[in-house]
Design a protein around this motif. Structure first.
Motif, PDB file in Angstrom:
ATOM      1  N   VAL A   1      31.862  47.693  50.265  1.00 23.04           N
ATOM      2  CA  VAL A   1      32.721  47.045  49.264  1.00 23.04           C
ATOM      3  C   VAL A   1      34.118  46.800  49.834  1.00 23.04           C
ATOM      4  CG1 VAL A   1      33.773  47.314  46.965  1.00 23.04           C
ATOM      5  CG2 VAL A   1      31.417  48.031  47.351  1.00 23.04           C
ATOM      6  N   PHE A   2      34.524  47.625  50.817  1.00 21.49           N
ATOM      7  CA  PHE A   2      35.871  47.514  51.371  1.00 21.49           C
ATOM      8  C   PHE A   2      36.141  46.145  51.990  1.00 21.49           C
ATOM      9  CE2 PHE A   2      35.978  52.401  52.291  1.00 21.49           C
ATOM     10  CZ  PHE A   2      36.014  52.624  50.924  1.00 21.49           C
ATOM     11  N   GLU A   3      35.091  45.445  52.396  1.00 18.70           N
ATOM     12  CA  GLU A   3      35.262  44.138  53.029  1.00 18.70           C
ATOM     13  C   GLU A   3      35.440  43.024  52.003  1.00 18.70           C
ATOM     14  OE1 GLU A   3      35.606  44.105  56.287  1.00 18.70           O
ATOM     15  OE2 GLU A   3      35.282  46.277  56.199  1.00 18.70           O
ATOM     16  N   ASN A   4      35.141  43.298  50.740  1.00 16.95           N
ATOM     17  CA  ASN A   4      35.234  42.272  49.697  1.00 16.95           C
ATOM     18  C   ASN A   4      36.675  42.112  49.213  1.00 16.95           C
ATOM     19  OD1 ASN A   4      32.476  42.293  49.927  1.00 16.95           O
ATOM     20  ND2 ASN A   4      32.106  43.369  48.012  1.00 16.95           N
ATOM     21  N   ARG A   5      36.991  40.954  48.685  1.00 20.70           N
ATOM     22  CA  ARG A   5      38.276  40.754  48.012  1.00 20.70           C
ATOM     23  C   ARG A   5      38.228  41.423  46.645  1.00 20.70           C
ATOM     24  NH1 ARG A   5      41.653  37.068  50.224  1.00 20.70           N
ATOM     25  NH2 ARG A   5      42.659  36.689  48.228  1.00 20.70           N
ATOM     26  N   ILE A   6      39.345  41.936  46.201  1.00 18.99           N
ATOM     27  CA  ILE A   6      39.374  42.705  44.958  1.00 18.99           C
ATOM     28  C   ILE A   6      38.871  41.884  43.786  1.00 18.99           C
ATOM     29  CG2 ILE A   6      40.900  43.892  43.321  1.00 18.99           C
ATOM     30  CD1 ILE A   6      42.653  44.672  45.732  1.00 18.99           C
ATOM     31  N   GLU A   7      39.284  40.603  43.717  1.00 16.28           N
ATOM     32  CA  GLU A   7      38.891  39.771  42.575  1.00 16.28           C
ATOM     33  C   GLU A   7      37.393  39.478  42.550  1.00 16.28           C
ATOM     34  OE1 GLU A   7      40.981  36.931  45.558  1.00 16.28           O
ATOM     35  OE2 GLU A   7      41.098  39.031  44.915  1.00 16.28           O
ATOM     36  N   ASP A   8      36.688  39.744  43.649  1.00 13.95           N
ATOM     37  CA  ASP A   8      35.242  39.519  43.696  1.00 13.95           C
ATOM     38  C   ASP A   8      34.445  40.780  43.387  1.00 13.95           C
ATOM     39  OD1 ASP A   8      35.662  36.863  44.427  1.00 13.95           O
ATOM     40  OD2 ASP A   8      35.684  37.335  46.573  1.00 13.95           O
ATOM     41  N   MET A   9      35.130  41.884  43.143  1.00 12.53           N
ATOM     42  CA  MET A   9      34.453  43.155  42.890  1.00 12.53           C
ATOM     43  C   MET A   9      34.083  43.285  41.412  1.00 12.53           C
ATOM     44  SD  MET A   9      36.764  45.771  45.167  1.00 12.53           S
ATOM     45  CE  MET A   9      37.192  45.435  46.870  1.00 12.53           C
ATOM     46  N   SER A  10      33.186  44.245  41.116  1.00 12.01           N
ATOM     47  CA  SER A  10      32.823  44.537  39.729  1.00 12.01           C
ATOM     48  C   SER A  10      34.011  45.179  39.022  1.00 12.01           C
ATOM     49  CB  SER A  10      31.623  45.488  39.677  1.00 12.01           C
ATOM     50  OG  SER A  10      32.002  46.799  40.079  1.00 12.01           O
ATOM     51  N   MET A  11      33.958  45.194  37.683  1.00 16.40           N
ATOM     52  CA  MET A  11      35.067  45.783  36.920  1.00 16.40           C
ATOM     53  C   MET A  11      35.208  47.278  37.218  1.00 16.40           C
ATOM     54  SD  MET A  11      36.552  43.341  35.490  1.00 16.40           S
ATOM     55  CE  MET A  11      37.731  44.315  34.555  1.00 16.40           C
ATOM     56  N   GLY A  12      34.067  47.956  37.422  1.00 18.64           N
ATOM     57  CA  GLY A  12      34.142  49.380  37.766  1.00 18.64           C
ATOM     58  C   GLY A  12      34.803  49.604  39.109  1.00 18.64           C
TER      59      GLY A  12
ATOM     60  N   TYR B   1      44.752  45.120  34.904  1.00 19.47           N
ATOM     61  CA  TYR B   1      45.068  45.174  36.335  1.00 19.47           C
ATOM     62  C   TYR B   1      44.465  43.972  37.058  1.00 19.47           C
ATOM     63  CZ  TYR B   1      40.737  47.634  35.380  1.00 19.47           C
ATOM     64  OH  TYR B   1      39.517  47.994  34.859  1.00 19.47           O
ATOM     65  N   GLU B   2      44.371  42.852  36.333  1.00 13.12           N
ATOM     66  CA  GLU B   2      43.768  41.655  36.926  1.00 13.12           C
ATOM     67  C   GLU B   2      44.641  41.049  38.023  1.00 13.12           C
ATOM     68  OE1 GLU B   2      42.624  38.890  33.919  1.00 13.12           O
ATOM     69  OE2 GLU B   2      41.198  40.272  32.972  1.00 13.12           O
ATOM     70  N   ASP B   3      45.900  41.478  38.127  1.00 15.63           N
ATOM     71  CA  ASP B   3      46.764  40.959  39.187  1.00 15.63           C
ATOM     72  C   ASP B   3      46.523  41.668  40.521  1.00 15.63           C
ATOM     73  OD1 ASP B   3      47.741  43.347  38.233  1.00 15.63           O
ATOM     74  OD2 ASP B   3      49.852  42.771  38.341  1.00 15.63           O
ATOM     75  N   ASN B   4      45.643  42.688  40.544  1.00 15.77           N
ATOM     76  CA  ASN B   4      45.235  43.290  41.825  1.00 15.77           C
ATOM     77  C   ASN B   4      44.297  42.301  42.524  1.00 15.77           C
ATOM     78  OD1 ASN B   4      46.650  45.564  41.126  1.00 15.77           O
ATOM     79  ND2 ASN B   4      44.862  46.796  40.606  1.00 15.77           N
ATOM     80  N   LYS B   5      44.743  41.719  43.627  1.00 14.02           N
ATOM     81  CA  LYS B   5      43.951  40.686  44.299  1.00 14.02           C
ATOM     82  C   LYS B   5      44.042  40.837  45.813  1.00 14.02           C
ATOM     83  CE  LYS B   5      44.411  37.256  40.595  1.00 14.02           C
ATOM     84  NZ  LYS B   5      44.873  35.900  40.212  1.00 14.02           N
TER      85      LYS B   5
END
Length: 499
Positions: free
Chosen positions: A419-430, A385-389
């Protein structure tokens, strides 16, 4: 034998604005086989990075060992596997072959290009490299991802046989139960060390939580009593304030409107009441500081929309192939409304290919017959799901999801609001996996297709998914290597066998 000593460790990420660790003290014996557990986002991988000295922190970490992290980063995956390993550590060929044999891997993989190995083979090769090295202390982060049931057992047997200690992070309950003799649990307000395996930890934690819950209830009652008293004192103080404005006091000084006397008396009374209020507020604050933050999970909601079709899928003698090579022996199964079908098989047996075929995305050839309705609404959890950005709001808009419902699902899965303010690609894998899961939960569907849903999800999330599946009884096809999860949610199984 030596110790890893952590004293007054404080660390937090600037983006989060809170500390993951606050003046933490813990001593770890390097001979222990230590399981590191805790909710996603609680700081397990961060803890390993702190040991590695990769993050600045306040406090002191002292140790005699030097550490090595798994999975090791690969610079060029197109090289021969042996060449890849040679660039990362010093070893003799016989040493790495010995470790591979212990892991039930054919040493011939050393002479194949690394990126042609299956996920399970790559995991085992990197574990073999980790334990060829008898100088560094192993820090093992999520070794069970991409391993099938047999592979997980092989790695568990391998780690159990090792004489040296290590720290391992894993959300596979059976796996961690088998391989560790101590548990370090990262909880909301503290780190707690347990002697024993995961079952011992679960049992002791339940006892602690039950005791703390009882104490919490007593504290909550005491806090409410103090707040009620404070409210009454505040109301009484306000009432006395009115004495300064025109109230008669015929018994006091003898004057009908002796406002000077009344005002002085009211001022003294109000001062006493304010002192009582402040004292009560201090007691309330002290009591609230004693409340334990027990891990609690919320019930999830899944948007299952039962179809009017009694049978959703029927497969007869289905076989999938790539370039004329069959992936598995022909299979037969029926998926009726309310069935939860688990697809079981070793890595490389075609489980994900079967899911792709059901979605109409399979690129190879298929023989056999499939019968299903023309229109069927499907909700999917993908393995990749790496295309979730992008931002969560933009993601919800792109996926045509209700943004508030997506956020609610993420909160219920334990994602912190910051965490909601972060971009998805910058989040942890979990955190990224929770987004993929929340997307599926909030998508209305007649059929749910989940490909390895538990990867990167913590034990609490796994229990939440078990509960919502058992409560909603959706129609599902699931690929998963966690035996406990499958036994609890699946109503039927299809076993894929290699031809």
């Amino acid at each position: 034998m030596s110790n890893i000593q952590i004293r007054n460790l404080t660390f937090g990420y600037d983006l989060q604005g809170i500390n993951l660790f606050e003046e933490t003290d813990v001593t770890i014996d390097s001979s222990w086989k230590l399981g590191l557990v805790g909710r996603n986002g609680r700081g397990k991988t961060t803890f390993l990075k702190l040991l590695l000295g990769q993050l600045p922190n306040k406090g002191r970490i002292t140790y005699q060992e030097s550490f090595r992290y798994f999975p090791q980063p690969i610079a060029d995956k197109k090289q021969l596997t042996f060449t890849v390993l040679e660039t990362m550590a010093d070893f003799e060929q016989w040493q790495i072959e010995k470790e591979l044999n212990l892991l039930k891997v054919d040493p011939d993989v050393l002479w194949r290009q690394f990126d042609t190995l299956s996920g399970g083979e790559q995991t085992k090769v990197l574990l073999a490299l980790l334990f060829v090295d008898d100088v560094h202390f192993p820090l093992i982060d999520e070794p069970t991802n991409h391993l099938d049931i047999v592979g997980r057992q092989q790695v568990a047997d391998y780690l159990k046989a090792k004489k040296q200690g290590f720290i391992v992070v894993s959300h596979d309950r059976l796996f961690i139960d088998e391989v560790v003799d101590h548990i370090l649990s990262i909880e909301r307000s503290q780190i707690v060390l347990y002697q024993g395996n995961f079952s011992v930890y679960e049992d002791q934690k339940k006892q602690r939580d039950a005791y703390e819950l009882e104490q919490n209830e007593k504290l909550q009652k005491e806090i409410e009593r103090l707040k009620q008293t404070a409210r009454e004192k505040a109301a009484w103080s306000k009432e006395r304030e009115g004495d300064k404005y025109g109230k008669s006091n015929q018994k006091g000084s003898g004057a009908i409107f002796d406002t000077g006397f009344i005002g002085a008396r009211a001022a003294r009374t109000m001062k006493r009441s304010k002192t009582i209020e402040h004292r009560l507020e201090g007691q309330i604050e002290e009591k609230e500081g004693l409340l334990k933050d027990i891990e609690q999970t919320e019930l999830l909601r899944l948007k299952f929309e039962p179809t009017h079709h009694k049978r959703l899928i029927e497969v007869k003698n289905l076989q999938l192939s790539y370039d004329g090579s069959p992936l598995f022996k022909p299979i037969n199964f029926q998926l009726n409304k309310g069935d939860r079908l688990a697809i079981i098989g070793p890595n490389g047996s075609g489980k994900s290919s079967l899911l792709a075929y059901l979605l109409g995305h399979f690129k190879g050839t298929a023989t056999g017959e499939i019968v299903r309705p023309d229109r069927l609404t499907i909700s999917l959890v993908r393995q990749n799901y790496e295309d979730n950005k992008g931002t969560l709001q933009a993601f919800a808009k792109e996926q045509q999801l209700d943004y508030q419902q997506l956020l609610m699902n993420l909160r219920q899965l334990g994602t912190d609001r910051f965490v909601f303010e972060n971009r998805i690609e910058d989040m942890s894998m979990g955190q990224r996996k929770r987004i993929e899961m929340a997307k599926s939960l909030v998508t209305p569907a007649e059929l749910f297709l989940w490909d390895e849903p538990l990867n990167y999800l913590d034990v609490f999330n796994q229990e939440q998914l078990e509960q919502v599946i058992q409560a909603e009884n959706p129609t599902m096809v699931i690929i998963e290597h966690d035996e406990v999860f499958i036994e609890r949610v699946a109503t039927k199984k299809v076993i894929l066998e290699k031809p």
